[in-house]
Design a protein around this motif. Sequence first.
Motif, short mmCIF file in Angstrom:
data_model
loop_
_atom_site.label_atom_id
_atom_site.label_comp_id
_atom_site.label_asym_id
_atom_site.label_seq_id
_atom_site.Cartn_x
_atom_site.Cartn_y
_atom_site.Cartn_z
N GLU A 140 23.19 11.23 56.71
CA GLU A 140 24.06 11.83 57.73
C GLU A 140 24.71 10.75 58.59
O GLU A 140 25.89 10.86 58.94
CB GLU A 140 23.28 12.81 58.60
CG GLU A 140 22.95 14.11 57.88
CD GLU A 140 24.17 14.80 57.28
OE1 GLU A 140 25.19 14.97 57.98
OE2 GLU A 140 24.10 15.16 56.09
N GLU A 141 23.97 9.70 58.91
CA GLU A 141 24.52 8.59 59.70
C GLU A 141 25.64 7.88 58.92
O GLU A 141 26.67 7.51 59.50
CB GLU A 141 23.43 7.58 60.08
CG GLU A 141 22.38 8.13 61.02
CD GLU A 141 21.32 9.00 60.32
OE1 GLU A 141 21.12 8.89 59.09
OE2 GLU A 141 20.70 9.82 61.03
N GLU A 142 25.41 7.66 57.63
CA GLU A 142 26.44 7.03 56.80
C GLU A 142 27.68 7.91 56.71
O GLU A 142 28.81 7.42 56.76
CB GLU A 142 25.90 6.74 55.40
CG GLU A 142 24.88 5.62 55.36
CD GLU A 142 24.16 5.51 54.02
OE1 GLU A 142 23.90 4.36 53.61
OE2 GLU A 142 23.86 6.55 53.38
N LYS A 160 29.84 7.54 59.78
CA LYS A 160 30.59 6.28 59.76
C LYS A 160 31.72 6.32 58.74
O LYS A 160 32.85 5.89 59.02
CB LYS A 160 29.67 5.10 59.48
CG LYS A 160 30.43 3.77 59.44
CD LYS A 160 29.54 2.59 59.25
CE LYS A 160 30.26 1.26 59.25
NZ LYS A 160 31.68 1.21 59.12
#
Length: 100
Positions: A16-18, A21
């Motif tokens: 989810e973080e990737e 970004k």
Amino acid sequence: MVKHIILWQLKDELSEEEKIKVKADIKSGLEGLDGKIPGLLEIHVETEGLASSNADLMLDSSFEDEDSLKGYAVHPAHVAVADGKVRPFTKARVCLDFEK
């Protein structure tokens, strides 16, 4: 005027973080083409779909005519964004081009 709409799905293996970004990078990269490509009238990337969506992001762009869209497709600035920020991270792409 010609509209160029694309929906992408990001690769499943991205966290989810990737994904956050990657979506930000795609948005800044594509919207950064504004004013740099002949015949490109407007370009916007939507990254925050509702939970009911089955796509992760959308490109909504407008061109003077079909020839301008064809020029955009091969323009070095667009190709750099597509090859560097979009294609490595997407698993599916759906496109609709139409005259308005």
